[in-house]
Design an enzyme around this catalytic site. Sequence first.
Site, short mmCIF file in Angstrom:
data_model
loop_
_atom_site.label_atom_id
_atom_site.label_comp_id
_atom_site.label_asym_id
_atom_site.label_seq_id
_atom_site.Cartn_x
_atom_site.Cartn_y
_atom_site.Cartn_z
N SER A 1 0.87 -1.40 -0.02
CA SER A 1 0.04 -0.11 0.03
C SER A 1 0.91 1.35 0.14
CB SER A 1 -1.14 -0.03 1.14
OG SER A 1 -0.28 -0.38 2.37
N HIS B 1 8.02 -2.87 4.60
CA HIS B 1 7.52 -3.08 5.73
C HIS B 1 6.83 -4.42 5.74
CE1 HIS B 1 4.20 -1.57 3.32
NE2 HIS B 1 3.40 -1.99 4.17
#
Length: 164
Positions: free
Chosen positions: A99, A104
């Site tokens: 996103s 991450h």
Amino acid sequence: QWVYNILEKKAEAERIIYENPDPQHGFVLVPDLKWNQSQLDDLYLIALVHRRDLKSLRDLTAEHLPLLQNILREGKEAVAQRYGVAGSRLRVYVHYQPSYYHLHVHFTALGYEAPGCAVERAHLLADVIDNLARDARYYQSRALSFALRADEPLLRKFQEAGRL
């Protein structure tokens, strides 16, 4: 910018659950904004790497194994210490497509059906580590399928290019 503000401790420093400060192999672990931090059934944390050159799964090579192994091991230990949730009760994964483009890793409670935890988007970190240990450039050469919502601009770009 939100990610960099956290990494530089300009914002949300009090929310950091754990940090390995090593610039190459370190990360910070923070609660995801979707988690209210009161129920462990929907536990949701994000590990943000300190490195700024890693944007997504596609950037990873065997060179990054120490970083990924640290995230998996230390992240599980931090969750166990802070919340009493064993590593075996966690789903630890990377999205592709992500996103936002700063590497991450998601840590969620195993029973929680977090958005994007399905197989067409989530790649388990343990599998990523194993794939890179077997083939140093696995994610540069492999075709990766991913789902897109009907309203996503990337889907329109694929359609315009005649790729779908």
